[in-house]
Write a protein that holds these residues in place. Structure first.
Motif, mmCIF file in Angstrom:
data_model
loop_
_atom_site.group_PDB
_atom_site.id
_atom_site.type_symbol
_atom_site.label_atom_id
_atom_site.label_comp_id
_atom_site.label_asym_id
_atom_site.label_seq_id
_atom_site.Cartn_x
_atom_site.Cartn_y
_atom_site.Cartn_z
ATOM 1 N N ASP A 178 1.226 -1.206 -0.256
ATOM 2 C CA ASP A 178 -0.244 0.274 0.274
ATOM 3 C C ASP A 178 0.714 1.591 -0.423
ATOM 4 O O ASP A 178 0.479 2.400 -0.199
ATOM 5 N N TYR A 179 2.149 1.260 0.445
ATOM 6 C CA TYR A 179 3.210 2.848 1.022
ATOM 7 C C TYR A 179 3.765 2.528 -0.977
ATOM 8 O O TYR A 179 3.939 3.488 -0.841
ATOM 9 N N PHE A 180 4.597 1.360 -0.690
ATOM 10 C CA PHE A 180 5.641 1.629 -1.806
ATOM 11 C C PHE A 180 4.843 0.317 -3.301
ATOM 12 O O PHE A 180 5.751 -0.136 -3.840
ATOM 13 N N ARG A 181 4.115 0.393 -3.661
ATOM 14 C CA ARG A 181 3.317 -1.104 -3.718
ATOM 15 C C ARG A 181 4.102 -0.516 -5.380
ATOM 16 O O ARG A 181 4.949 -1.607 -6.316
ATOM 17 N N ASP A 182 3.697 0.281 -6.745
ATOM 18 C CA ASP A 182 4.065 1.047 -7.871
ATOM 19 C C ASP A 182 5.565 1.015 -7.762
ATOM 20 O O ASP A 182 6.536 0.632 -8.781
ATOM 21 N N GLN A 183 6.175 1.794 -6.709
ATOM 22 C CA GLN A 183 7.394 1.831 -6.311
ATOM 23 C C GLN A 183 8.502 0.115 -6.822
ATOM 24 O O GLN A 183 9.340 0.157 -7.672
ATOM 25 N N PHE A 224 2.964 11.043 -9.809
ATOM 26 C CA PHE A 224 3.898 10.533 -10.595
ATOM 27 C C PHE A 224 3.446 9.434 -11.519
ATOM 28 O O PHE A 224 4.458 9.503 -12.553
ATOM 29 N N LEU A 225 2.745 8.602 -11.463
ATOM 30 C CA LEU A 225 2.493 7.667 -12.079
ATOM 31 C C LEU A 225 1.478 8.475 -13.214
ATOM 32 O O LEU A 225 1.839 7.725 -14.732
ATOM 33 N N PHE A 284 10.435 7.163 -12.806
ATOM 34 C CA PHE A 284 9.296 6.868 -12.127
ATOM 35 C C PHE A 284 9.355 6.324 -10.880
ATOM 36 O O PHE A 284 9.425 7.156 -9.964
ATOM 37 N N ALA A 285 10.059 5.384 -10.399
ATOM 38 C CA ALA A 285 10.508 4.408 -9.597
ATOM 39 C C ALA A 285 11.704 5.497 -8.759
ATOM 40 O O ALA A 285 11.418 5.595 -7.618
ATOM 41 N N ASP A 286 12.397 5.897 -9.061
ATOM 42 C CA ASP A 286 13.198 7.119 -8.763
ATOM 43 C C ASP A 286 13.013 7.956 -8.251
ATOM 44 O O ASP A 286 13.469 9.093 -6.704
ATOM 45 N N ASP A 287 12.001 9.102 -8.636
ATOM 46 C CA ASP A 287 11.304 10.310 -8.582
ATOM 47 C C ASP A 287 10.705 10.320 -7.398
ATOM 48 O O ASP A 287 10.288 11.180 -6.399
ATOM 49 N N SER A 288 9.825 9.149 -7.164
ATOM 50 C CA SER A 288 8.724 8.904 -6.609
ATOM 51 C C SER A 288 8.513 8.416 -5.503
ATOM 52 O O SER A 288 8.091 8.664 -4.242
ATOM 53 N N PHE A 289 9.855 7.767 -5.226
ATOM 54 C CA PHE A 289 9.578 7.179 -3.700
ATOM 55 C C PHE A 289 10.659 7.910 -2.784
ATOM 56 O O PHE A 289 9.816 7.648 -1.736
ATOM 57 N N PRO A 290 11.378 9.074 -2.988
ATOM 58 C CA PRO A 290 11.535 9.666 -1.866
ATOM 59 C C PRO A 290 10.709 11.023 -1.671
ATOM 60 O O PRO A 290 10.517 11.234 -0.220
ATOM 61 N N PRO A 291 10.283 11.514 -2.091
ATOM 62 C CA PRO A 291 8.345 12.139 -1.902
ATOM 63 C C PRO A 291 7.322 10.996 -1.284
ATOM 64 O O PRO A 291 7.178 11.831 0.214
ATOM 65 N N VAL A 292 7.253 9.954 -1.284
ATOM 66 C CA VAL A 292 6.452 9.195 -0.126
ATOM 67 C C VAL A 292 7.333 8.951 0.296
ATOM 68 O O VAL A 292 6.683 9.015 1.302
ATOM 69 N N ALA A 293 8.494 8.364 0.746
ATOM 70 C CA ALA A 293 9.693 8.037 2.220
ATOM 71 C C ALA A 293 9.361 9.274 3.039
ATOM 72 O O ALA A 293 8.898 8.547 3.801
ATOM 73 N N LEU A 322 8.037 18.180 -10.837
ATOM 74 C CA LEU A 322 7.532 17.777 -10.101
ATOM 75 C C LEU A 322 9.060 15.938 -9.523
ATOM 76 O O LEU A 322 9.328 15.533 -8.290
ATOM 77 N N GLN A 323 9.654 16.285 -10.310
ATOM 78 C CA GLN A 323 10.799 15.480 -9.387
ATOM 79 C C GLN A 323 12.333 16.095 -8.257
ATOM 80 O O GLN A 323 12.539 14.692 -7.936
ATOM 81 N N THR A 324 11.614 17.302 -8.675
ATOM 82 C CA THR A 324 12.709 18.037 -7.140
ATOM 83 C C THR A 324 11.614 18.662 -6.004
ATOM 84 O O THR A 324 10.981 18.715 -4.446
#
Length: 384
Positions: A13-18, A130-131, A189-198, A295-297
């Protein structure tokens, strides 16, 4: 009362897409040093795309093609480096998930459960932004070349064969670009969306800890139980700091690369959009690409600032509890926790650049400076 297991979101649920993106890209196999897989072939194709772009830099006839090639070259190189850094340190993400599970299991009470549900929804929406954005960039970049009259490729790059006059070579070059572009956008997508989600996850769990601490003593008069709850909150704070340290170690160097590339990319992309994009397809591509760059930053800088603010509120939350009517042991532990909350962390990219809104502002100023530099260079070239 502890929440039911069904109410606690799992890792998916948290990092499913990543996780799905990294699994498709073979990051898990590469992290386990399993190099003999189909994912390795995909990564080789994606990695070869960067030299194909770099070898043709500034060699095209039109400024628009040169600007597009320049932006893609530095983006492609940065993407490969960031993906490699995440592959090496994916084990830290598994450690993060263990801490997240412990913090999730501490959610209790109506207020905390409501905050927890809102957190899960916020993380899902953030990942979807992001997706959808990267999906739009992929579709826009892959199919815009179909509307051109002459035979062309999605992006200008170098090939060691003549693809313009050979149908076989053209199909080969086209398939290579389609696969490599898909792989790089998936990596981004994986590398840029993970930091803000975390970081959003850390900030929301900090808010949950604030609610947990500030409510001690207001609902129960049992001093021993309140003291035990405070001790558990001290352990939660320790877990939260551990989660933040793991997150910082995982995203620090990828974000350093991202901050450096952002200024160059936004400056060049904006210049191409303002001065050279004439067709609707070119304008749509540059506009979507510019949106993806921001969106990356911006989200990571926003949540970096929010995280500092939330950790600053922890100290006040200690004194919001009903500490006056508690025993001496509680007040002693409360002072220990209050001292621990006086220093709150500030995330740094590469141990140098703050992950903060001030950094995003500085990057935008640097992008404008680069935009101006390109314009001055173009004017001098025209005058000569």
């Amino acid at each position: 009362m502890a929440p039911k297991e069904s109410q606690i979101p799992t890792r998916s649920d948290y990092f499913r897409d990543q996780w799905r993106a990294w699994r498709i890209l073979g990051a898990l196999q590469l992290n386990a040093r399993n190099y003999w897989s189909g994912a390795t072939v995909l990564n080789i194709v994606v990695a070869l795309y960067s030299p194909a772009l770099l070898l043709s830099m500034f060699s095209f006839d039109t400024p628009l093609e040169n600007i597009t090639n320049f932006s893609l070259s530095i983006t492609s190189t940065a993407t490969i480096l960031k993906f490699g850094l995440y592959v090496v340190h994916l084990g830290r993400l598994r450690e993060m998930e263990k801490i997240i599970t412990r913090l999730d299991n501490r959610v209790a009470g109506a207020a905390q459960q409501q905050c927890h549900r809102l957190m899960a929804k916020k993380l899902r929406k953030l990942s979807n932004v992001f997706l959808y954005t990267y999906g739009f960039v992929f579709l826009n970049s892959e199919f815009s070349f179909l509307f051109t009259r002459e035979r062309s490729l999605p992006f200008p790059s170098w090939f060691p064969f003549d693809w313009k006059n050979s149908t076989t070579n053209y199909i080969g070059a086209l398939c290579f670009q389609l696969v490599s572009i898909f792989g790089q956008i998936l990596q981004n997508f994986a590398d840029d969306s993970f930091p803000p989600v975390a970081l959003c996850l850390c900030a929301e769990h900090c808010q949950l800890l604030i609610l947990r601490i500030s409510s001690i003593g207001h609902e129960s008069n049992e001093q021993d139980a309140n003291d035990a709850e405070l001790v558990l909150c001290i352990k939660d704070q320790k877990d939260l700091y551990g989660l933040l340290q793991l997150t910082s170690a995982l995203i620090s160097w990828p974000m350093t690369i991202q901050f450096f590339v952002m200024a160059l990319n936004i400056g060049a992309t904006t210049f191409g959009l303002v001065f050279f994009a004439e067709s609707m397809q070119d304008r749509m591509y540059f506009a979507s690409y510019l949106l993806a760059l921001v969106l990356q930053t911006y989200p990571i800088c926003f949540y970096g600032s929010l995280l500092e603010e939330r950790f600053g509120e922890l100290h006040y939350a200690v004194f919001c509890s009903n500490w006056v009517n508690q025993n001496r042991r509680y007040r002693t532990n409360m002072l220990i926790l209050a001292e621990r909350t006086k220093s709150y962390p500030r995330l740094l990219a590469g141990n140098l650049v703050p992950i903060h809104l001030s950094t995003f502002q500085a990057s935008c100023k640097a992008a404008y400076s680069f935009f101006t530099l390109i314009g001055n260079t173009r004017d001098r070239a025209k005058s000569n």
